[in-house]
Motif scaffolding. Structure first.
Motif, short mmCIF file in Angstrom:
data_model
loop_
_atom_site.label_atom_id
_atom_site.label_comp_id
_atom_site.label_asym_id
_atom_site.label_seq_id
_atom_site.Cartn_x
_atom_site.Cartn_y
_atom_site.Cartn_z
N SER A 108 101.13 42.74 29.73
CA SER A 108 100.58 42.70 31.08
C SER A 108 100.28 44.12 31.57
N ARG A 109 99.66 44.19 32.72
CA ARG A 109 99.44 45.50 33.32
C ARG A 109 100.77 46.18 33.63
N ALA A 110 101.75 45.40 34.00
CA ALA A 110 103.07 45.98 34.27
C ALA A 110 103.68 46.54 32.99
N ASP A 111 103.48 45.83 31.87
CA ASP A 111 103.96 46.34 30.59
C ASP A 111 103.32 47.68 30.28
N MET A 112 102.01 47.76 30.45
CA MET A 112 101.32 48.98 30.11
C MET A 112 101.65 50.11 31.08
N ALA A 113 101.94 49.75 32.32
CA ALA A 113 102.37 50.78 33.27
C ALA A 113 103.72 51.35 32.84
N LEU A 114 104.61 50.48 32.36
CA LEU A 114 105.90 50.95 31.85
C LEU A 114 105.70 51.86 30.65
N ILE A 115 104.85 51.43 29.71
CA ILE A 115 104.63 52.22 28.50
C ILE A 115 104.04 53.58 28.84
N GLU A 116 103.08 53.62 29.75
CA GLU A 116 102.48 54.90 30.15
C GLU A 116 103.53 55.79 30.82
N ASP A 117 104.33 55.21 31.69
CA ASP A 117 105.35 56.00 32.38
C ASP A 117 106.38 56.53 31.38
N LEU A 118 106.82 55.67 30.46
CA LEU A 118 107.80 56.09 29.46
C LEU A 118 107.24 57.17 28.56
#
Length: 581
Positions: A108-118
């Motif tokens: 999801s977009r939330a998953d990708m936001a987490l990955i980018e932040d990490l």
């Protein structure tokens, strides 16, 4: 089995993938899963010198159903019944494996936001922890310890290119940091003195003093694997900085010189295997690289050298224990290596998808698929949770070498539980070492292998434990929900280790863009090393002619075609602050 899970994640494509394994894959193992431990006495100096010396030696010499524990592992007298639980039956393992691999993954977009932040936070660790003048990168940070790790430098040199592509830093900033690093490493003394050298025969000491760049202390070995990790980063720099400018030309020249200076033949034993290291006090270590582990990168680098190469016979010598390690574990048939770092390190730089050596071809597998299976086995182990550790489950898993609560015993639920400090935690047919400590790098460094289970694990751990384990530089090194104190419900680390941050950063970027893999495909030493080891197929082709052109660094990675160890070394003791997170 469908392995094609590498789908342009940055495009936020809504998609679903069902990963199912055929029935034949779950045939019960024909050997016992009960591991017998025996503690071998190790001199105190040897224990301090390298935790992995005994670890890999025991792994290499396994019989079908026995494992010998290093003295630095859990003493038999301290192991309660919960530390050595009876393994699940074959039918239980089969059912757990079915459940763990029959899933739907929808990033999801939330998953990708987490990955980018990490990814950004993890990159910042290397950029901020590294010395801007010398390029030395610490072993752990923040910490009151003072040693720089040459392995961390290798990950750092790779991190800077990732930072450029992601817009975290400019190319000029990356050039300057990389050039300062390579110039500094090239200036350090190489000789056989006890305390006036940083390395010898092109190899570097495992830890360097962060102020002088010299050997950290007399217990530190000249390390073949830590030098290999450094050289991976150096070769990345050589192949990444390709512009026709004086700075980038100097980077390429210095990188090639540092790599060609490594005298792999000098580190070779009479039986053709690479020694784990050398010291002025004791000469070559008795232990050597044999058997599936992160040691494979050292052999590939050595085979690719123009100045001091190994011959293909050394690769074959390294493979001799593969058949002992091959077998079914928690529903996955694979080459076993208990801690996940052994399945991640070499893959952080080299794309093994669909390229095979002779042993791979015989088994009908590649090393990438093997690492994917190892990731699934660890998750299934956590779902089955034979040790009854708190919070283990489908999205809380991950055993690898990491920090821990400390050497002490607590009674948990009426059962004595022995906890460890830094240890090579893992689970496999070779051995199981588990004290309830989870290392996020186990899932983070497996994102490229199995994003459909690794990303949900990262998401759940961040959600469940919050700022206790996720902070300025991403995930702390480790945490343990089963370890309780009077004022804390669980233990969490306060430090980050370069050798655990590295796989998170590199493998996330490999999943997102293929940057590191594609850059290394352009490096002639990597290609030559793989070809001399007998690898063919995939992006290598049949071994003849010029290299297959790599995908541009900013493009998607190629599709996935169908189908002891030095990191376990004992790290300097954690500070009191790190033990009380």
């Amino acid at each position: 089995m469908n392995r094609d899970v590498h789908v342009a994640p940055d495009a936020f494509i809504e998609w679903a993938l069902v990963v199912m394994l055929p029935d034949w894959f779950f045939l019960p193992s024909c050997v016992s899963h009960i591991l017998h431990r025996a503690c071998l006495p190790v001199p105190p100096r040897a224990q301090r010198l390298s935790f992995s010396v005994g670890f890999l030696a025991l792994a290499c010499g396994l019989g079908a159903g026995h494992a010998t524990a290093h003295a630095a592992e859990v003493p038999a007298s301290q192991q309660g019944p919960a530390s050595e639980p009876a393994p699940p039956s074959a039918s239980q393992q089969r059912e757990a494996a079915r459940l763990s691999t029959s899933i739907v993954f929808k990033p999801s977009r939330a998953d990708m936001a987490l990955i980018e932040d990490l990814e950004h936070r993890t990159f910042s660790w290397f950029w901020e922890a590294g010395d801007a003048q010398t390029g030395l990168v610490p072993d752990r940070y923040p910490s009151d310890q003072t040693q720089a790790s040459v392995a961390s430098i290798g990950f750092g040199l790779t991190a800077y290119g990732i930072g450029v592509e992601r817009g975290y830093i400019t190319r000029q900033q990356a050039r300057e940091r990389t050039l300062k690093t390579l110039r500094y490493l090239s200036s350090l003394p190489q000789n056989d003195s006890v305390d006036k050298a940083s390395g010898y025969h092109g190899f570097f000491y495992h830890f360097l003093d962060h102020k002088t760049g010299l050997r950290f202390n007399n217990d530190i070995e000249l390390s073949s694997i830590d030098t290999a990790l450094l050289m991976q980063g150096i070769l990345f720099a050589e192949s990444y900085y390709t512009q026709n400018t004086p700075q980038e030309g100097e980077i390429r020249s210095l990188a090639n010189q540092l790599y060609q200076n490594v005298d792999w033949a000098w580190m070779r034993r009479p039986d053709l295997r690479l020694s784990m290291g050398w010291s002025p006090e004791h000469q070559f270590l008795a232990n050597y690289w044999e058997g599936y582990s992160e040691g494979m990168m050292a052999y590939i680098l050595a085979l690719g050298s123009q100045s001091h190469p190994l011959e293909p016979a050394s690769w074959q010598a390294w493979l001799t224990t593969n058949d002992k390690r091959w077998g079914e574990y928690y529903g996955q048939t694979m080459l076993n290596f208990a801690p996940l770092f052994g399945h991640q390190y070499t893959h952080s730089w080299i794309d093994f998808r669909s390229i095979q050596d002779d042993w791979n071809r015989e088994k009908g597998i590649d090393y990438f698929e093997n690492s994917r299976r190892a990731t699934y086995a660890q998750r299934t182990y956590a779902m089955t949770n034979p040790g009854k550790w708190q919070d283990y489950g489908q999205d809380v898993w991950g055993l690898t070498a990491s920090d821990g609560p400390g050497e002490q015993t607590q009674t948990v639920g009426g059962t004595p539980r022995h906890f460890l400090s830094y240890a090579a935690r893992g689970t496999g047919r070779d051995y199981t070492q588990d004290d309830g400590t989870i290392a996020p790098t186990a899932a983070g460094g497996s994102v490229a292998f199995a994003p459909e289970i690794a990303i949900p694990a990262l998401r759940e751990m961040k959600h469940r434990y919050g700022s206790h384990i996720y902070s300025r530089y991403g995930f702390v090194d480790a945490f343990n929900p089963s370890f309780h104190t009077a004022d804390k419900s669980f233990w969490s680390d306060t430090a980050y280790l370069g050798i655990d941050q590295g796989p998170i950063l590199l493998m996330i970027e490999n999943w997102r863009s293929g940057l590191v893999w594609n850059t290394m495909k352009r490096n002639p030493a990597i290609r030559q090393g793989l070809l001399k080891a007998g690898f063919r197929g995939g992006w290598l082709g049949n071994g003849a002619g010029a290299p297959v052109p790599a995908t541009h660094a900013n493009g998607p990675a190629p599709d996935i075609a169908a189908p002891v160890s030095q990191h376990a070394m004992h790290h300097p003791a954690q500070s009191s602050a790190q033990k009380t997170g």
